[in-house]
Design a protein around this motif. Structure first.
Motif, mmCIF file in Angstrom:
data_model
loop_
_atom_site.group_PDB
_atom_site.id
_atom_site.type_symbol
_atom_site.label_atom_id
_atom_site.label_comp_id
_atom_site.label_asym_id
_atom_site.label_seq_id
_atom_site.Cartn_x
_atom_site.Cartn_y
_atom_site.Cartn_z
ATOM 1 N N GLU A 154 0.840 -1.204 0.000
ATOM 2 C CA GLU A 154 0.000 0.000 0.000
ATOM 3 C C GLU A 154 0.874 1.253 0.000
ATOM 4 O OE1 GLU A 154 -4.038 -1.266 2.444
ATOM 5 O OE2 GLU A 154 -2.358 -0.376 3.511
ATOM 6 N N MET A 157 2.565 1.802 -3.404
ATOM 7 C CA MET A 157 1.630 2.289 -4.412
ATOM 8 C C MET A 157 1.290 3.754 -4.172
ATOM 9 S SD MET A 157 -0.895 -1.005 -4.838
ATOM 10 C CE MET A 157 -1.480 -0.654 -6.484
ATOM 11 N N LEU A 194 -5.527 -1.060 -4.520
ATOM 12 C CA LEU A 194 -6.032 0.288 -4.767
ATOM 13 C C LEU A 194 -7.401 0.476 -4.126
ATOM 14 C CD1 LEU A 194 -4.927 0.833 -8.458
ATOM 15 C CD2 LEU A 194 -4.063 2.021 -6.444
ATOM 16 N N ARG A 198 -8.351 3.385 -1.488
ATOM 17 C CA ARG A 198 -9.504 4.284 -1.656
ATOM 18 C C ARG A 198 -10.304 4.395 -0.361
ATOM 19 N NH1 ARG A 198 -10.475 1.917 -7.454
ATOM 20 N NH2 ARG A 198 -9.997 3.705 -8.793
ATOM 21 N N ILE A 210 -8.293 8.394 -6.216
ATOM 22 C CA ILE A 210 -7.616 7.538 -7.177
ATOM 23 C C ILE A 210 -8.594 7.262 -8.309
ATOM 24 C CG2 ILE A 210 -6.523 5.301 -7.559
ATOM 25 C CD1 ILE A 210 -5.832 5.294 -4.538
ATOM 26 N N TYR A 218 -4.143 4.063 -13.514
ATOM 27 C CA TYR A 218 -4.722 4.806 -12.400
ATOM 28 C C TYR A 218 -3.895 6.069 -12.128
ATOM 29 C CZ TYR A 218 -6.914 0.257 -11.666
ATOM 30 O OH TYR A 218 -7.596 -0.911 -11.842
#
Length: 224
Positions: A154, A157, A194, A198, A210, A218
């Motif tokens: 996480e 990203m 993702l 969010r 996102i 994305y």
């Protein structure tokens, strides 16, 4: 961040790999200079850690060839040689920093943060976009509404998204940089992570989101 680790002592390599992964880096480990050069030619890394004394090709030769090809990846040289002339040789060959064995894990991580920060031109440990801040030393995402600690992938990203706001990042690029060259993970895992991010943006009352670009990837965008 994705790191190439070239260290022929397998026990040390395994230990360093565990330390790096625990600190939210993705790691590809190789054990000789020829493989290091091949991986650096074929893949895009945020940094490389090169041992000097390796089979097939030494780390200094790898470094010189990488620089001769125009590759500016930040490189940290590891070696048991502590003489001034050895350090000068490494730095003059294009290394960004030089660390002698034995070393403390904290110092290795600090030097790695330093050379990647210079490359990314990000002052300090904070990335900011909208009302969000990402603390790169604590792996925490925060806003005025609170703080959440991010898991390894996480965090990576979110770092990619906040480091490139408004830029579409493909699923393949996430897979390559975070899961690695030889990963057998399914592409759908990107969507899962993702989706979790969010939810955390909602909990932080973020003024960014996102967004998905169909068949492209994305991006992190400010809400209109």
């Amino acid at each position: 961040m994705r790191i190439l680790l070239a260290e022929d002592e397998k026990e040390l390599s395994n230990a360093l790999t565990m330390i790096l992964k625990h600190n939210n880096y993705s790691v590809d480990a190789v054990y000789n200079g020829e493989d290091a050069l091949h991986y650096l030619d074929a893949e895009n890394y945020d940094a490389a850690i090169l041992d000097v004394m390796m089979p097939k090709m030494d780390g200094i030769t790898v470094l010189r060839q990488v620089r001769a090809q125009g590759n500016t990846v930040p490189v940290l040289i590891l070696t048991a040689k502590a003489e001034v002339d050895d350090r000068v040789l490494g730095l003059d060959s294009g290394a960004d920093d030089y660390l002698t064995k034995p070393f403390a894990a904290k110092e290795l991580l600090a030097r790695l943060r330093s050379i990647t920060r210079r490359q990314m031109e990000i002052p300090g440990n904070l990335l900011n976009f909208g009302n969000l801040s990402l603390d790169r030393s604590k792996y925490e995402l925060s806003s005025s509404a609170g703080i959440v600690r991010l898991g390894n992938k996480e965090y990576q990203m979110m770092e990619m998204l906040m480091g490139n706001p408004g830029q579409v990042i493909s699923t393949e690029h996430f897979m390559e940089r975070i899961w690695g060259y030889d990963s057998e993970a399914e592409r759908s895992v990107v969507w899962v992570y993702l989706s979790n991010l969010r939810k955390k943006l909602v909990s932080l009352k973020a003024d960014v989101q996102i967004k998905a670009a169909r068949n492209q990837g994305y991006s992190l965008e400010k809400k209109s």
